[in-house]
Design a protein around this motif. Structure first.
Motif, mmCIF file in Angstrom:
data_model
loop_
_atom_site.group_PDB
_atom_site.id
_atom_site.type_symbol
_atom_site.label_atom_id
_atom_site.label_comp_id
_atom_site.label_asym_id
_atom_site.label_seq_id
_atom_site.Cartn_x
_atom_site.Cartn_y
_atom_site.Cartn_z
ATOM 1 N N ASP A 196 19.048 -101.868 12.264
ATOM 2 C CA ASP A 196 19.302 -100.529 12.794
ATOM 3 C C ASP A 196 19.151 -99.479 11.696
ATOM 4 N N VAL A 197 19.858 -99.686 10.591
ATOM 5 C CA VAL A 197 19.814 -98.742 9.479
ATOM 6 C C VAL A 197 19.229 -99.447 8.262
ATOM 7 N N LEU A 198 18.527 -98.675 7.442
ATOM 8 C CA LEU A 198 17.919 -99.200 6.222
ATOM 9 C C LEU A 198 18.527 -98.463 5.035
ATOM 10 N N VAL A 199 19.028 -99.234 4.048
ATOM 11 C CA VAL A 199 19.620 -98.665 2.841
ATOM 12 C C VAL A 199 18.735 -99.028 1.653
ATOM 13 N N ILE A 200 18.376 -98.020 0.845
ATOM 14 C CA ILE A 200 17.485 -98.208 -0.293
ATOM 15 C C ILE A 200 18.204 -97.756 -1.561
ATOM 16 N N LEU A 201 18.135 -98.584 -2.610
ATOM 17 C CA LEU A 201 18.760 -98.239 -3.888
ATOM 18 C C LEU A 201 17.692 -98.127 -4.970
ATOM 19 N N ASP A 202 17.815 -97.056 -5.762
ATOM 20 C CA ASP A 202 16.991 -96.900 -6.959
ATOM 21 C C ASP A 202 17.724 -97.618 -8.089
ATOM 22 N N LEU A 221 25.638 -103.001 3.082
ATOM 23 C CA LEU A 221 24.226 -103.238 2.796
ATOM 24 C C LEU A 221 23.901 -102.932 1.329
ATOM 25 N N ALA A 222 24.486 -101.859 0.814
ATOM 26 C CA ALA A 222 24.250 -101.512 -0.590
ATOM 27 C C ALA A 222 24.842 -102.578 -1.518
ATOM 28 N N ALA A 267 15.783 -102.747 -0.940
ATOM 29 C CA ALA A 267 16.428 -102.258 0.285
ATOM 30 C C ALA A 267 17.061 -103.410 1.045
ATOM 31 N N ALA A 268 17.951 -103.046 1.948
ATOM 32 C CA ALA A 268 18.573 -104.000 2.863
ATOM 33 C C ALA A 268 18.829 -103.282 4.174
#
Length: 984
Positions: free
Chosen positions: A798-804, A660-661, A793-794
């Protein structure tokens, strides 16, 4: 003899004529205006017919030789084996010359079963007296006269007069072009092509002669056949339940006799009056009844043998019938015939019948599979096999059948020479063919197997060998794989994962192979190999290269070498690892071979890639004694040790987060070499977050090049929740209630959704819905003070991945460091260096402000050392005796122009300490330095290791013997010297 016309069952017929006399033609052959339209350039089929008072249809024959049979012959009937989209849609039929012809004739009671059929040609291929115009003439000699007879006949067609509804007959001559009839284009005909027999068809058709046929009474066995079919196991099962079952339900008596010379003779001896029949069941019986010695069962060796009639000499002798067996009879007899049962091998056959396994193509459903079942049912009342794999057909890339004439497929040998037999084998095994579906063969697909499977697999093997060899090069003890217990007890989470994943692999493969399900086994094996190369090897590079210590390195190498082969680990070496790679590396690479992590995957894949795994195995077995001579002599792996499903789940979750990242990076054009400051993972399950934030955290951060990781178990902080009913699950179950339930599910609030996830179920109306019935969608909710370019984010539902995604100066410095490491690795490759070749890296900044480069690189010193295996050294400390291997100017590294230099490790001397060894004698001190520089660097290092950091040097001329201490008198590398100086 043509006795009736057969039409397609479900194709409408147009009857055009006056009263009860007219023409019949398939409606599909008419255009929108009711005119006849040519189909595929083959012309049309139509016949002058008439209808009786009972509604039956009869047609007018072209010749009148068999008019005495007109009370039953010349009927128009229908059946589904005739198709309107192939040819004319109308077929001439004769019961003496075809299985379908005979079947339909029986069905419509035109003939009776077992009666003699009338034909127009005798055994010598001449017309009988019934064919008065050509009686006694050989059919081929009569060709020209037959053609003239057909052309001389006039055919009646009907013409509709303009403005009139009446039909009047018109006689016109026939004009032949090939097998078409040309009618005058000036006439407005609402008619069809009439009964047209090409002269070539007549000639070839007439050569067929009637013969008595011998049948297996399959219809009497139908119930037993269906019952036996239920006792078998097919893959895929729909072929058994649908295609084969339906064929058995409509099974008809099987004509097993053929009028040929070569073949297995029918063992039937019949008297001249046909009243006495003897079936020979053995050579002994034939010899006993005939008095002749039989050594050969071919026709020309036994056709002359006669048997006296049991009724007396006046009844003559019995002679063998002329026929031989249908070759499918022989194929169906294979299970017992090939071992000469029942005359030999009774015990062998009876203890192994039915056969455990057969495999063939889908086209054998009505061929070999059928004859096997029929004969075994008739003889033993049992099926001939227990398990069956049915494969589909391999087609050309354009979807057509492979054709030598069209040359629409590549040469198999060219494909094998280019990519290897195993690549072709694996491509086909991992295709729709193993599910009884067609495969459009593509050469690029075979290349894809090499690229995506074999090369990564081989690289894992090569990585193992190179790093095992490195231990020897560095002067350490040769690598001997640890035993199974030691490997299983590793504290590394990735070691535990790959050990467990291997046990799961063995368990799954055994389970699915027992079920003959190749189409599930191969994808699982390929996924395992992908995990091996892209997770275990990729994430363990530091350990495998020895950056985390020698002991940890040996544990990782042992895990990679053999995961579950406790019978091999710890056995004595007989050759070094340099010999395993060495000259054999070229041979291995040429064939793109591969081995597993490594022995277990070799054994698991051996049935699928026999050559590939054998080459790898032969290389690996050089390092231990007592091994099997071939991978194919080894037993298939057994499940050993404990399967850690929890660890496997944790790694799967880690890969989900990583994927996802990566998706976010791709959307924003942020390559992995660009460092990011922070990643947030949102999931309500604390166990999920513990998996990522625990021992796997370092792998996630390193793989994604992110500085920090923040777990979040509050789904509402960064996301909004939305519930969606799973229509594929609930649709059939709820029926008409689906609409109401869906409306209420979509209306669930954030709190309702959280409560549902906590409880695991919710009641909507009268229906209890589980977690599998409702999809919870997490949609990213960005903070108000952030833009999409700064944070994104993506999720997968089920799971959420967030990048700065915001950058800063520290991240830029890290990016510079990673780019320098990347340039060094490329320079090593350009110089042709092996991973085991030790080099020292020197850096010279060409920027006017030297302090700037130090300010950027000093914070990342540890990262660079870990990545390169040695520190980045200033060019000012290059010793004069250093051997420079490669050098490159880099002026495009983020406005930091520099020169990178690769040099072999060079000794650094503490001249004062060496001078003290010789009591201030400079000549002896210089001689010692010269001697040490002349030594092989790897050999000198090994000697120091054996002497615990000390070596004894004999005297030079009149000098005394001395003891040289590593780190006091000499340093093996410039890096060691600078580290020692810095420590002091």
């Amino acid at each position: 003899m043509v006795v009736w016309l057969c039409l397609e069952d479900d194709v409408s017929m147009v009857f055009m004529g006056r009263q009860k006399l007219g023409w019949v033609v398939a409606r599909l052959l008419l255009d929108d205006d009711g005119m006849v339209a040519a189909a595929g350039g083959k012309g049309l089929g139509g016949f002058l017919v008439w209808m009786d008072d009972d509604g039956g249809s009869w047609y007018v024959p072209l010749f009148e030789y068999f008019m005495d049979f007109s009370d039953v012959a010349f009927r128009v009937v229908s059946d589904d084996y005739v198709t309107a989209d192939s040819g004319t849609g109308i077929v001439h039929c004769a019961p003496a010359f075809g299985e379908d012809d005979y079947r339909i004739c029986l069905q419509y009671q035109i003939i009776n079963k077992g009666e003699n059929l009338v034909v127009a040609v005798d055994d010598d291929g001449c017309f009988t007296e019934r064919i008065t115009d050509f009686s006694g003439r050989y059919v081929k000699d009569a060709d020209k006269d037959i053609i003239q007879a057909v052309k001389a006949r006039l055919l009646s067609v009907f013409k509709r007069n303009p403005g009139s509804s009446s039909l009047e007959a018109l006689l016109i001559p026939i004009h032949f072009v090939g097998d078409l009839i040309l009618l005058s284009s000036t006439e407005q005909f609402r008619a069809v092509r009439v009964l047209m027999i090409d002269c070539r068809v007549i000639a070839s058709f007439s050569l067929l002669t009637f013969e008595y046929r011998r049948f297996v009474a399959v219809e009497k066995l139908k119930d037993q056949l269906l019952e036996n079919n239920k006792q078998t196991y097919w893959v895929p099962d729909f072929v058994k339940e649908k295609r084969f079952h339906n064929w058995l339900e409509n099974a008809r008596d099987w004509a097993v006799s053929r009028s040929r010379f070569w073949g297995t003779p029918l063992p039937l001896w019949i008297s001249e009056d046909g009243e006495e029949i003897v079936v020979m069941d053995s050579i002994d019986k034939l010899e006993q009844l005939s008095g002749a010695k039989v050594t050969d069962l071919h026709r020309h060796k036994i056709d002359h043998i006669t048997i006296p009639s049991r009724r007396g000499p006046e009844f003559g002798v019995l002679r063998r019938v002329d026929d031989v067996f249908d070759c499918w009879f022989e194929s169906g007899s294979m299970p017992y015939a090939y071992i000469h049962y029942p005359f030999e091998n009774r015990t062998l056959f009876e203890s192994n019948f039915p056969g455990h396994f057969v495999a063939e193509g889908l086209d054998q459903t009505r061929g070999w599979f059928y004859t096997l079942m029929v004969l075994s049912t008739a003889l033993f009342e049992r099926p001939a096999f227990r398990n069956l794999i049915c494969n589909g057909l391999v087609l050309a890339e354009d979807g057509k059948k492979m054709s030598k004439r069209l040359k629409n497929y590549p040469s198999p040998m060219e494909v094998i020479d280019a990519y290897g037999a195993d690549a072709l084998r694996l491509y086909i095994i991992n295709s729709p063919v193993v599910r009884a579906e067609p495969l459009r063969f593509k050469r690029d697909g075979v290349y894809g197997v090499v690229k995506d499977v074999f090369l990564p697999w081989y690289n894992a093997y090569r990585f193992l060998v190179q790093n095992a060899k490195r231990l020897e090069v560095e002067g350490l003890a040769p690598f001997v794989p640890y035993d199974h217990a030691t490997v299983q007890g590793s504290s590394s989470v990735l070691d535990q994962w790959i050990n467990s994943a291997t046990q799961s692999l063995v368990h799954f493969v055994r389970q699915e192979m027992d079920a003959y399900q190749l189409y599930t086994v191969v994808p699982y094996l390929l996924k395992f190999l992908d995990n091996l190369t892209n997770i275990y090897v990729r994430f363990n590079r530091k350990r495998l290269k020895g950056r985390t210590g020698e002991e940890d390195c040996r544990t990782a190498l042992s895990t990679l070498y053999h995961i579950d082969n406790s019978n091999i680990g710890g056995q004595s070496l007989r050759k070094g690892w340099s010999d395993v790679l060495g000259k054999d590396e070229k041979m291995v690479a040429t064939h793109h071979p591969t081995v597993k992590v490594l022995l277990t995957s070799c054994k698991a894949m051996a049935p699928f890639t026999p050559f590939f795994t054998e080459v790898l195995y032969q290389n690996l077995r050089k390092v231990w004694v007592g091994s099997e001579e071939s991978i194919h002599y080894c037993s298939f792996p057994e499940v050993e040790g404990k399967r850690e499903e929890r660890i496997e789940q944790s790694v799967n979750r880690m890969m989900t987060v990583i994927d996802l990242a990566r998706n976010i990076r791709e959307r924003h054009n942020k390559p992995l070499k660009t460092p990011l400051r922070e990643m947030v993972v949102v999931h309500p399950d604390a166990e999920f977050l513990d998996d990522i934030a625990g021992k796997l955290k370092e792998y996630v951060l390193e793989e994604l090049n992110i500085k920090s990781f923040v777990p979040c178990n509050n789904p509402l902080k960064y996301a909004s929740l939305r519930a969606e009913p799973d229509f594929s699950v609930l649709g059939k179950r709820l029926g008409k209630s689906m609409g109401l339930v869906a409306k209420e599910v979509k209306a669930m609030s954030q709190e309702d959704i959280l409560a549902f996830e906590q409880a695991g179920e919710v009641t909507v109306g009268t229906h209890c819905l589980k977690l599998t019935d409702i999809k919870i969608v997490r949609e990213f909710r960005r903070p108000d003070d952030m833009t999409k370019e700064e944070m994104d984010a993506a999720g997968d539902g089920d799971v959420l991945v967030i990048l700065d995604l915001r950058g800063d100066e520290a991240l830029e410095w890290l990016q510079v460091a990673r780019e320098i490491v990347n340039r060094v690795q490329k320079l090593r490759k350009k110089a042709g260096l092996e991973p085991t070749d030790l080099m020292e890296v020197y850096f010279n900044s060409l920027d006017g402000d030297k302090a700037m480069s130090q300010r950027i690189l000093n914070p990342e010193e540890s990262y660079i050392k870990d990545a390169l295996g040695s520190p980045l050294l200033p060019c000012s400390v290059i010793p004069p005796h250093a051997v420079i291997i490669a050098e490159e100017n880099c002026d495009d590294i983020f406005n930091l122009p520099c020169v990178i230099t690769l040099a072999r490790p060079a000794l650094v001397f503490n001249k004062d300490a060496i001078l003290n060894l010789y009591a201030g004698n400079p000549r002896s001190s210089l001689d010692l330095q010269t001697y040490l520089l002349s030594r092989d660097h790897y050999g000198l290092k090994s000697e120091f290791q054996r002497g615990n950091g000390k070596i004894k040097v004999d005297s030079f001329q009149h000098a005394v013997d001395v003891e040289v201490v590593l780190g006091k008198h000499v340093f093996l590398t410039v890096g060691d010297y600078l580290a020692s100086t810095k420590a002091r």
